[in-house]
Design an enzyme around this catalytic site. Structure first.
Site, PDB file in Angstrom:
ATOM      1  N   ASP A 285       0.771  -1.148  -0.021  1.00  0.00           N
ATOM      2  CA  ASP A 285      -0.024  -0.088  -0.149  1.00  0.00           C
ATOM      3  C   ASP A 285       0.891   1.157   0.001  1.00  0.00           C
ATOM      4  OD1 ASP A 285      -1.757   2.135   0.375  1.00  0.00           O
ATOM      5  OD2 ASP A 285      -2.520   1.249   2.179  1.00  0.00           O
ATOM      6  N   ASP A 429     -17.706   3.886  -0.438  1.00  0.00           N
ATOM      7  CA  ASP A 429     -16.414   3.332   0.199  1.00  0.00           C
ATOM      8  C   ASP A 429     -16.855   3.154   1.768  1.00  0.00           C
ATOM      9  OD1 ASP A 429     -13.560   3.363   0.841  1.00  0.00           O
ATOM     10  OD2 ASP A 429     -13.177   4.823  -0.594  1.00  0.00           O
ATOM     11  N   ASP A 542     -10.521  -3.758  -1.250  1.00  0.00           N
ATOM     12  CA  ASP A 542      -9.458  -3.073  -1.533  1.00  0.00           C
ATOM     13  C   ASP A 542      -8.346  -3.322  -0.181  1.00  0.00           C
ATOM     14  OD1 ASP A 542      -7.772  -0.638  -1.682  1.00  0.00           O
ATOM     15  OD2 ASP A 542      -9.429   0.660  -1.108  1.00  0.00           O
ATOM     16  N   ARG A 602      -7.693  -4.083  -5.567  1.00  0.00           N
ATOM     17  CA  ARG A 602      -6.377  -3.583  -5.754  1.00  0.00           C
ATOM     18  C   ARG A 602      -5.334  -4.270  -5.770  1.00  0.00           C
ATOM     19  NH1 ARG A 602      -4.870   1.488  -1.564  1.00  0.00           N
ATOM     20  NH2 ARG A 602      -4.191  -0.361  -0.221  1.00  0.00           N
ATOM     21  N   ASP A 618      -4.048   4.770  -5.680  1.00  0.00           N
ATOM     22  CA  ASP A 618      -4.410   6.053  -5.099  1.00  0.00           C
ATOM     23  C   ASP A 618      -3.129   7.008  -5.992  1.00  0.00           C
ATOM     24  OD1 ASP A 618      -5.840   5.004  -3.469  1.00  0.00           O
ATOM     25  OD2 ASP A 618      -4.261   4.782  -1.641  1.00  0.00           O
ATOM     26  N   HIS A 676     -13.130   8.427  -9.118  1.00  0.00           N
ATOM     27  CA  HIS A 676     -12.979   8.306  -7.621  1.00  0.00           C
ATOM     28  C   HIS A 676     -12.210   9.436  -7.069  1.00  0.00           C
ATOM     29  CE1 HIS A 676     -13.345   6.090  -3.841  1.00  0.00           C
ATOM     30  NE2 HIS A 676     -11.890   5.904  -3.731  1.00  0.00           N
TER      31      HIS A 676
END
Length: 946
Positions: A285, A429, A542, A602, A618, A676
């Site tokens: 991440d 979300d 996610d 993701r 992101d 998004h």
């Protein structure tokens, strides 16, 4: 900043059982958010190769000094596989080598220890099935080598030193261990430190750590300070099994570039790593990731393609552990010296790769091409293709972290109708949940979710909600209590439930490698467990790298234990795959296997394409991030994952009007099309800027919907034959060297070329049009012809980006744009036909019910559309299949038509012969055939008459 900290980790403590739990949670959230903040501004949170002991060891292997030898006296074989012992003369360790001939110009090389102290991990579920073998035609042995022939290919195994050369039609295309960089660290017991005798009366001084005595000296692993335990920042890796790295180098004679090994925010053509860190494959991440870097991102797909003017080949490194990949090219010193391969007295260009993994076995598939689409197909034969999505998934998706409540969702959906914009999916979300507890709803914000869903579905729309893998440690949360009582969590090295920090605060993680755990997880999606959902709710997985805010490198420690006793280091890159495997099966069961699931993930790995779409994570509202979306999705597409997109507008920061426009225009040409944004960004629905922006975005959305028949057909063809939906230019024009490095353009199928605008304030862009003058490209709006020169400067306005259709192609479209794909299902088709210089054009069209799996029972139409001279026809390709569609043919536009056409007539079985109206436009050389009105399920012919 305090607002950001609160929003990024906020928890609804009002539902906590007591204030003490709420206080602990908020303290933890503050700590984890501090970790995330550091990640946003510093790469120091992630390892370099030098900080990774196994990468450091593997990278230090000296070329040309391999200790491995094939013991030719041990060779045995059957119809498909050769086996032999491989010996490391430095350590005395013996390995078992197996070389298997596989279907479709592919070989598999598998190497493992012959007598390991314990088993080594082998990857699960990345392969769609056991690979189909091919017959070995002959085996030839000599003192120097063993040659295995299968069809037009052969593998030559050199005995001493060990090397494998792969030939396609007698041309060397891949060499393994040609540079001698193979390393296979055998499993060993921890050595005892040497004890130095003390000298009486001598002054004691600080000495370096004593050397260790190894059971099998020679590989130098035991002397590495990180071999048996390793620290990174404040984190300690206990490494109970010690060093067990594997590595192998691959050389590609004749290749000029290599591609693949996503996911990286870098160019499509991989760059030399000679003077920098290797590319890293380790799912992480990475907050506000940097561009033009080989550092890890959210996914890891260890497939690599090498391409030159004559051949394309590839390798699939079947390993789920942390992996580093060095890339070297002809321009780098000492790369070509190890392969003597002269053509007409000169060396061919070539590239080389060096794969280095922390654990597992050497299990590599050689993809021998010889053409780009052949190599792509060979990979998907191993790992599978994406199942055909429901049509709604190819429409436009509207998302935000987070829509406030049920009324907010309804108002946004209604606004798309008010502004006459198509939209298929609303997204929610994490804030929709009750205190970050997945499979629940916030009863205050979403008091009646079923009503909200029905309001969407009444207009043909769907809802997607997020489900992350971390489970909130809350005794009042049934999933946590079940997981605790049933032993479903990943375990610490001491056998206790592993605890980390994520959005809910203190969290544990389901051990999704355990079939029992996956079975439990699937039941959470049942309607009686996930109340408030319907069959029209789909899923977003996610944070599944897995993301652990207080873990090493923001992920799970490597020495935690999974099902079967495997350490996390062995399976890390496949964790997200396991979540999507379970989610997919859960959605299948929930619809009684009648509806095609839609999942967005993701984290991804080889094989993820069989279950989920992927987005690039992101990103930021910056021009360079917009530009990066094209090479990132192209890299994924050639690596099996066609269903890719990027957060339109950028997840972080706020785009200005021009960037927002350009991102929508580009995003309309990626398979997954979703807007998004971060919770602290300004609202940016398409109508929130100004009237001009609203108009332009409307045009982009409507253009996307008009091409849905093409997208749908390409996804079906991908499912059947493995061809990517998106393709780099060189995939269809493999000899055009100028195209090898192009990644600001892409092909949709083989018929549409897209070159977005990636810079602010420009009035023109440079476009490369392939085909070397033999192919023409036509502007899809004006039908202006291009193609006499390969590179041209094209003027652009804010309303337009360059998009072209290839001569010789037929593209199906639907021109009646409605609020959703469901509303367009039975609408008529328009065919855009562009004749080549010989008066020919071809295309395909696929039609089915757009939602179910009935197409796998033969309920579909697959049509071949052809123009030859004065005859345009539609023929059913799969005669055993059938489908009763209500759609008809509304219009045909023929560009570059036969000269002098005055009329036309259509002939079909049901309509007989029918006269048709035609109209020719001399300004753009387009002949329009109006209202053929023939059902698309019929075979028909339109004859153009002078």
């Amino acid at each position: 900043m305090l607002t950001w900290l609160y929003n990024k980790g906020r928890i609804s403590s009002r539902r906590s059982e007591n204030s003490k739990m709420a206080s602990y949670t908020l303290i933890g959230i503050f700590l984890l958010c501090c970790t995330v903040l550091v990640t946003a501004v510093s790469r120091d949170n992630f390892k370099s190769c030098d900080q990774s002991s196994f990468c450091r060891r593997c990278r230090k292997v000296e070329p040309g000094k391999t200790p491995y030898e094939l013991l030719s006296s041990t060779v045995s074989y059957n119809q498909t596989t050769l086996s032999a012992d491989l010996f490391n003369k430095d350590t005395g360790i013996v390995y078992i080598l197996k070389l298997t001939a596989l279907r479709d110009n592919t070989f598999r090389l598998h190497i493992n220890e012959k007598a390991p102290l314990h088993a080594r991990y082998e990857v699960e579920l990345a392969l769609q099935a056991e690979p189909q073998v091919s017959k070995i035609d002959s085996i030839e042995k000599s003192e120097e080598s063993i040659t295995v022939k299968s069809g037009p290919n052969k593998a030559v195994l050199s005995v001493k030193p060990f090397k494998v050369d792969l030939y396609s039609q007698d041309e060397l295309v891949i060499s393994a261990n040609a540079r001698g960089l193979m390393r296979f660290e055998h499993i060993r017991t921890k050595p005892e430190p040497k004890q130095e005798p003390e000298q009486d009366g001598a002054e004691k001084v600080e000495e370096p750590k004593p050397e260790v005595e190894s059971e099998h000296p020679g590989d130098g692993a035991d002397s590495d300070p990180g071999a048996w335990e390793e620290n990174f920042k404040s984190h300690h890796d206990s490494k109970p099994l010690g060093p067990e790295a594997i590595a192998l180098d691959f050389s590609f004679p004749g290749a000029e570039n290599v591609y693949g090994i996503p996911e990286h925010a870098d160019s499509l053509a991989l760059k030399s790593t000679k003077s920098k860190d290797p590319y890293r494959l380790y799912n992480l991440d990475v907050f506000e990731y940097e561009l033009n870097e080989g550092m890890s991102l959210y996914g890891a797909v260890p497939v690599l393609y090498a391409h030159g003017k004559e051949k394309t080949s590839g390798i699939f490194w079947h390993n789920a552990a942390e992996t580093w990949v060095d890339i070297l090219s002809t321009a780098d010193n000492n790369v070509v010296e190890s392969i003597v391969n002269f053509v007409s007295g000169s060396k061919k260009p070539q590239v080389a790769a060096h794969f280095m993994s922390e654990s597992g076995v050497i299990d590599v598939f050689f993809l021998l091409g010889p053409k780009p689409l052949d190599a792509f197909r060979q990979y998907t034969l191993l790992t599978g293709t994406a199942p055909l999505p429901q049509t709604f998934a190819l429409g436009y998706h509207q998302s935000r972290w987070n829509y406030n409540d049920q009324d907010d969702v309804q108002q946004i959906a209604d606004s798309f109708d008010r502004y006459d914009m198509p939209m298929d999916v609303m997204w929610l979300d994490i804030e929709y949940t009750d205190g970050k507890k997945y499979f629940t709803w916030d009863a205050r914000k979403f008091p009646n979710p079923v009503e909200m869903i029905h309001n969407l579905t009444s207009k043909g729309r769907k809802l997607v909600v997020i489900i992350d893998p971390h489970i909130k440690r809350d005794d009042g949360y049934n999933v946590h209590t079940d997981a605790t009582n049933m032993g479903l969590y990943v375990k610490n090295k001491d056998g206790k439930d592993y605890e980390g920090w994520c959005w809910p605060g203190s969290s544990s993680y389901l051990d999704l490698f355990d079939p029992k755990v996956r079975e439990y997880y699937m039941t959470r999606y049942d309607f009686n467990n996930f109340q408030g959902t319907t069959k029209d709710v789909y899923i977003w997985n996610d944070m599944n790298e897995p993301s652990v805010f207080n873990g090493p490198e923001i992920t799970m420690p490597k020495d935690v234990i999974h099902y079967g006793g495997w350490e996390h280091r062995d399976v890390h890159n496949a964790y997200g795959l396991m979540q999507t495997v379970a989610t997919y099966e859960a959605l299948m069961r929930r619809s009684e296997r009648s509806l095609r699931p839609f999942i967005l993930t993701r984290s991804h790995f080889a094989g993820s394409q069989r279950y989920a779409a992927v987005w690039t994570g992101d990103n930021m509202a910056e021009w360079d991030h917009l530009k990066a979306s094209f090479p990132m999705c192209l890299s994924l597409a050639i690596s099996g994952i066609s269903f890719c997109g990027a957060d339109v507008g950028g997840f972080f920061k706020n785009p200005d009007a021009e960037l927002f426009v350009r991102w929508n225009q580009a995003g309309a040409w990626l398979p997954f099309f979703r807007q998004h944004s971060h919770i602290e960004t300004k609202r940016r629905e398409p109508w929130t800027f100004n009237d001009e922006v609203t108009q332009i975005v409307r045009e982009a959305l409507r253009l996307r919907y008009s091409y849905l028949p093409l997208w749908y057909t390409l996804f079906r063809e991908h499912e059947v034959n493995g061809t990517p939906v998106l393709r780099p230019i060189w995939a269809h024009y493999p000899t055009e060297v100028e195209a090898f490095g192009i990644d600001e353009e892409l092909l949709v199928g083989d018929s549409i070329l897209v070159r977005p605008v990636f810079e602010p304030g420009v009035t023109d862009v440079t476009v490369y049009l392939p085909g070397e003058g033999k192919v023409s490209w036509y502007d899809i709006d004006t039908m202006q012809q291009h193609g006499q020169q390969s590179t041209l400067t094209v003027p652009v306005t804010l309303h337009k980006i360059p998009v072209y259709q290839r001569s010789g192609s037929i593209v199906p479209r639907k021109m009646r744009i409605r609020r959703s794909t469901v509303a367009m299902k039975n609408d008529p088709y328009t065919l855009v036909v562009i004749a080549d210089n010989n008066g020919k054009a071809t295309g395909t069209l696929y039609i089915d019910d757009e939602v179910s799996f009935e197409y796998r029972n033969g309920k579909y139409l697959y049509l071949r559309l052809s123009l030859v001279g004065n005859n345009l026809s539609s023929k059913i390709l799969d005669k055993v299949a059938s489908y009763e569609t209500k759609s008809c043919l509304e219009r045909v536009d023929i560009v570059n038509p036969p000269k002098g056409i005055k009329s036309a007539h259509l002939t079909s079985k049901n309509l007989g012969k029918v006269a048709l109206e035609t109209k020719y436009n001399p300004h753009n050389n387009v002949l329009v055939v109006r209202k053929p009105s023939v059902n698309m399920g019929e075979e028909w012919t339109i004859e153009l008459l002078n």
